[in-house]
Design an enzyme around this catalytic site. Structure first.
Site, PDB file in Angstrom:
ATOM      1  N   THR A   1      -5.595  -7.383  10.684  1.00 47.86           N
ATOM      2  CA  THR A   1      -5.491  -6.105  10.225  1.00 47.86           C
ATOM      3  C   THR A   1      -5.066  -4.565  10.726  1.00 47.86           C
ATOM      4  O   THR A   1      -4.876  -3.825   9.853  1.00 47.86           O
ATOM      5  CB  THR A   1      -7.233  -6.048   9.805  1.00 47.86           C
ATOM      6  OG1 THR A   1      -7.564  -7.015   9.106  1.00 47.86           O
ATOM      7  CG2 THR A   1      -7.883  -4.384   8.946  1.00 47.86           C
TER       8      THR A   1
ATOM      9  N   ARG B   1       2.409  -6.730   9.204  1.00 43.49           N
ATOM     10  CA  ARG B   1       1.787  -5.360   9.653  1.00 43.49           C
ATOM     11  C   ARG B   1       2.075  -5.314  11.050  1.00 43.49           C
ATOM     12  O   ARG B   1       2.713  -4.085  11.586  1.00 43.49           O
ATOM     13  CB  ARG B   1       0.563  -5.241   9.959  1.00 43.49           C
ATOM     14  CG  ARG B   1      -0.123  -5.530   8.589  1.00 43.49           C
ATOM     15  CD  ARG B   1      -1.394  -5.818   8.173  1.00 43.49           C
ATOM     16  NE  ARG B   1      -2.949  -5.767   7.275  1.00 43.49           N
ATOM     17  CZ  ARG B   1      -3.159  -7.027   6.532  1.00 43.49           C
ATOM     18  NH1 ARG B   1      -4.001  -7.433   7.105  1.00 43.49           N
ATOM     19  NH2 ARG B   1      -4.553  -6.572   5.912  1.00 43.49           N
TER      20      ARG B   1
ATOM     21  N   PHE C   1     -16.028   3.107   6.862  1.00 41.06           N
ATOM     22  CA  PHE C   1     -14.712   3.757   6.600  1.00 41.06           C
ATOM     23  C   PHE C   1     -13.958   3.752   4.886  1.00 41.06           C
ATOM     24  O   PHE C   1     -13.274   3.636   4.460  1.00 41.06           O
ATOM     25  CB  PHE C   1     -13.662   3.261   7.017  1.00 41.06           C
ATOM     26  CG  PHE C   1     -14.123   1.111   7.434  1.00 41.06           C
ATOM     27  CD1 PHE C   1     -13.000   0.328   6.270  1.00 41.06           C
ATOM     28  CD2 PHE C   1     -14.212   0.865   8.216  1.00 41.06           C
ATOM     29  CE1 PHE C   1     -13.215  -1.100   5.522  1.00 41.06           C
ATOM     30  CE2 PHE C   1     -14.152  -0.857   8.298  1.00 41.06           C
ATOM     31  CZ  PHE C   1     -13.900  -1.004   6.638  1.00 41.06           C
TER      32      PHE C   1
ATOM     33  N   ARG D   1      -1.839 -13.906   4.911  1.00 45.75           N
ATOM     34  CA  ARG D   1      -2.486 -13.494   6.077  1.00 45.75           C
ATOM     35  C   ARG D   1      -2.476 -13.860   6.931  1.00 45.75           C
ATOM     36  O   ARG D   1      -2.315 -12.632   8.015  1.00 45.75           O
ATOM     37  CB  ARG D   1      -4.464 -14.201   5.794  1.00 45.75           C
ATOM     38  CG  ARG D   1      -5.303 -13.880   5.072  1.00 45.75           C
ATOM     39  CD  ARG D   1      -7.254 -14.277   4.399  1.00 45.75           C
ATOM     40  NE  ARG D   1      -7.429 -13.602   5.804  1.00 45.75           N
ATOM     41  CZ  ARG D   1      -7.786 -12.275   5.529  1.00 45.75           C
ATOM     42  NH1 ARG D   1      -7.511 -11.834   4.184  1.00 45.75           N
ATOM     43  NH2 ARG D   1      -8.697 -11.867   6.497  1.00 45.75           N
TER      44      ARG D   1
ATOM     45  N   HIS E   1      -1.796  -5.546   1.269  1.00 49.90           N
ATOM     46  CA  HIS E   1      -3.486  -6.366   1.832  1.00 49.90           C
ATOM     47  C   HIS E   1      -3.324  -8.047   0.908  1.00 49.90           C
ATOM     48  O   HIS E   1      -2.688  -7.382   0.272  1.00 49.90           O
ATOM     49  CB  HIS E   1      -4.591  -4.866   0.580  1.00 49.90           C
ATOM     50  CG  HIS E   1      -5.906  -6.192   0.064  1.00 49.90           C
ATOM     51  ND1 HIS E   1      -7.078  -6.405   0.904  1.00 49.90           N
ATOM     52  CD2 HIS E   1      -5.881  -6.943  -1.017  1.00 49.90           C
ATOM     53  CE1 HIS E   1      -7.650  -7.354   0.137  1.00 49.90           C
ATOM     54  NE2 HIS E   1      -7.333  -7.589  -1.298  1.00 49.90           N
TER      55      HIS E   1
ATOM     56  N   TYR F   1     -12.042  -2.241  -3.576  1.00 49.34           N
ATOM     57  CA  TYR F   1     -13.100  -2.644  -2.791  1.00 49.34           C
ATOM     58  C   TYR F   1     -14.531  -3.056  -2.406  1.00 49.34           C
ATOM     59  O   TYR F   1     -15.076  -2.360  -0.913  1.00 49.34           O
ATOM     60  CB  TYR F   1     -12.085  -1.438  -2.121  1.00 49.34           C
ATOM     61  CG  TYR F   1     -10.943  -1.372  -1.092  1.00 49.34           C
ATOM     62  CD1 TYR F   1     -10.707  -3.531  -0.073  1.00 49.34           C
ATOM     63  CD2 TYR F   1     -10.477  -0.497  -0.912  1.00 49.34           C
ATOM     64  CE1 TYR F   1      -9.871  -3.068   0.180  1.00 49.34           C
ATOM     65  CE2 TYR F   1      -9.081  -0.742  -0.431  1.00 49.34           C
ATOM     66  CZ  TYR F   1      -8.560  -1.885   0.406  1.00 49.34           C
ATOM     67  OH  TYR F   1      -7.588  -2.194   0.524  1.00 49.34           O
TER      68      TYR F   1
ATOM     69  N   GLU G   1      -9.949 -10.268  -7.402  1.00 50.32           N
ATOM     70  CA  GLU G   1      -8.383  -9.552  -7.380  1.00 50.32           C
ATOM     71  C   GLU G   1      -7.349  -9.744  -8.357  1.00 50.32           C
ATOM     72  O   GLU G   1      -7.102  -8.598  -8.712  1.00 50.32           O
ATOM     73  CB  GLU G   1      -7.941  -9.551  -5.794  1.00 50.32           C
ATOM     74  CG  GLU G   1      -9.391  -9.030  -5.114  1.00 50.32           C
ATOM     75  CD  GLU G   1      -8.973  -8.668  -3.584  1.00 50.32           C
ATOM     76  OE1 GLU G   1      -7.260  -9.231  -2.850  1.00 50.32           O
ATOM     77  OE2 GLU G   1      -9.692  -8.556  -2.623  1.00 50.32           O
TER      78      GLU G   1
ATOM     79  N   ASN H   1      -1.102   0.153   6.797  1.00 47.78           N
ATOM     80  CA  ASN H   1      -0.659  -0.966   7.500  1.00 47.78           C
ATOM     81  C   ASN H   1      -0.425  -1.951   6.035  1.00 47.78           C
ATOM     82  O   ASN H   1      -0.210  -2.757   6.556  1.00 47.78           O
ATOM     83  CB  ASN H   1      -2.473  -1.688   7.685  1.00 47.78           C
ATOM     84  CG  ASN H   1      -3.550  -2.735   6.977  1.00 47.78           C
ATOM     85  OD1 ASN H   1      -3.438  -1.827   5.718  1.00 47.78           O
ATOM     86  ND2 ASN H   1      -4.427  -3.458   7.371  1.00 47.78           N
TER      87      ASN H   1
ATOM     88  N   LYS I   1       0.437  -1.140   0.229  1.00 43.50           N
ATOM     89  CA  LYS I   1      -0.209   0.158  -0.273  1.00 43.50           C
ATOM     90  C   LYS I   1       0.885   0.775  -0.455  1.00 43.50           C
ATOM     91  O   LYS I   1       2.524   1.333   0.149  1.00 43.50           O
ATOM     92  CB  LYS I   1      -0.349   0.031   1.217  1.00 43.50           C
ATOM     93  CG  LYS I   1      -2.233  -1.368   1.108  1.00 43.50           C
ATOM     94  CD  LYS I   1      -3.157  -0.816   2.683  1.00 43.50           C
ATOM     95  CE  LYS I   1      -4.148  -2.324   1.985  1.00 43.50           C
ATOM     96  NZ  LYS I   1      -5.057  -1.954   3.719  1.00 43.50           N
TER      97      LYS I   1
HETATM   98  P1  CMP Z   1      -7.349  -4.394   3.606  1.00 45.87           P
HETATM   99  O1  CMP Z   1      -6.987  -5.713   4.029  1.00 45.87           O
HETATM  100  O2  CMP Z   1      -6.848  -3.576   2.786  1.00 45.87           O
HETATM  101  O3  CMP Z   1      -9.178  -4.974   3.585  1.00 45.87           O
HETATM  102  C1  CMP Z   1      -9.585  -3.823   3.817  1.00 45.87           C
HETATM  103  C2  CMP Z   1      -8.852  -2.608   4.586  1.00 45.87           C
HETATM  104  O4  CMP Z   1     -10.027  -1.070   5.211  1.00 45.87           O
HETATM  105  C3  CMP Z   1      -8.091  -2.981   5.484  1.00 45.87           C
HETATM  106  O5  CMP Z   1      -7.348  -3.609   5.214  1.00 45.87           O
HETATM  107  C4  CMP Z   1      -7.807  -1.867   6.437  1.00 45.87           C
HETATM  108  O6  CMP Z   1      -7.104  -1.357   6.099  1.00 45.87           O
HETATM  109  C5  CMP Z   1      -8.996  -0.841   6.159  1.00 45.87           C
HETATM  110  N1  CMP Z   1      -9.764  -0.423   7.331  1.00 45.87           N
HETATM  111  C6  CMP Z   1     -10.438   0.975   7.869  1.00 45.87           C
HETATM  112  N2  CMP Z   1     -10.632   0.778   8.859  1.00 45.87           N
HETATM  113  C7  CMP Z   1     -11.364  -0.388   9.336  1.00 45.87           C
HETATM  114  C8  CMP Z   1     -12.177  -1.172  10.095  1.00 45.87           C
HETATM  115  N3  CMP Z   1     -12.440  -0.727  10.834  1.00 45.87           N
HETATM  116  N4  CMP Z   1     -12.017  -2.672  10.076  1.00 45.87           N
HETATM  117  C9  CMP Z   1     -11.527  -3.020   8.988  1.00 45.87           C
HETATM  118  N5  CMP Z   1     -10.549  -2.372   8.320  1.00 45.87           N
HETATM  119  C10 CMP Z   1     -10.569  -1.226   8.175  1.00 45.87           C
END
Ligand code: CMP
Length: 130
Positions: free
Chosen positions: A88, A99, A54, A82, A112, A46, A123, A109, A6
């Site tokens: 996350t 992360r 968010f 993962r 992805h 997304y 994807e 973070n 990212k």
């Molecule tokens: P990612 O795995 O890219 O998938 C969705 C993204 O939303 C996640 O990583 C986070 O960076 C972002 N995000 C922001 N706020 C939240 C939240 N409250 N819960 C989960 N993901 C979040």
């Protein structure tokens, strides 16, 4: 599986370091490219999160700077990626995970990864369908 480095990590010149994390865990990087998304493309990527509070910030963020998208290959790639990424929220991620090491916040973070085989296919198609 599909992996994205990212904007926060690209900006801090962590591309090679993070790629090495994947290689150390036995992943082959089958394809990769550095790109910059338009916000509309991030919204499409997304889309599963479109009802979340968010969503808008997330899409603005993913399209805020260059990213590196990669197809990662290994046995049980989705699950293993993962595990390697960690939770996350970097503050909740285990020691040794990407992360935990590099993440700044739940938004920034650093990486992805696809959450299922089904989404991995979607994807990968999204970024690499020729
Ligand atoms: P990612 O795995 O890219 O998938 C969705 C993204 O939303 C996640 O990583 C986070 O960076 C972002 N995000 C922001 N706020 C939240 C939240 N409250 N819960 C989960 N993901 C979040």
């Amino acid at each position: 599986t599909l992996s994205i480095i990212k904007p926060d990590a690209v900006e801090r010149n962590l591309i090679e370091e993070i790629k090495q994390e994947f290689k150390n865990k036995g992943f082959n990087i089958l394809k990769e490219k550095k790109i910059k998304l338009e916000k509309s493309e991030a919204e499409k990527f997304y889309k599963v999160h479109q009802s979340k509070p968010f969503y808008n910030d997330l899409c603005s963020y993913l399209s805020s700077g260059p990213i590196v998208v990669m197809i990662l290959e290994r046995e049980s790639a989705v699950v293993e990626n993962r595990k390697l990424m960690g939770a996350t929220d970097p503050t909740k991620a285990e020691e040794g995970t990407i992360r935990k090491k590099y993440g700044i916040s739940i938004d920034k973070n650093s990486v992805h990864g696809s959450d299922s085989l089904e989404n991995a296919k979607i994807e990968i198609d999204f970024f690499f369908k020729d």
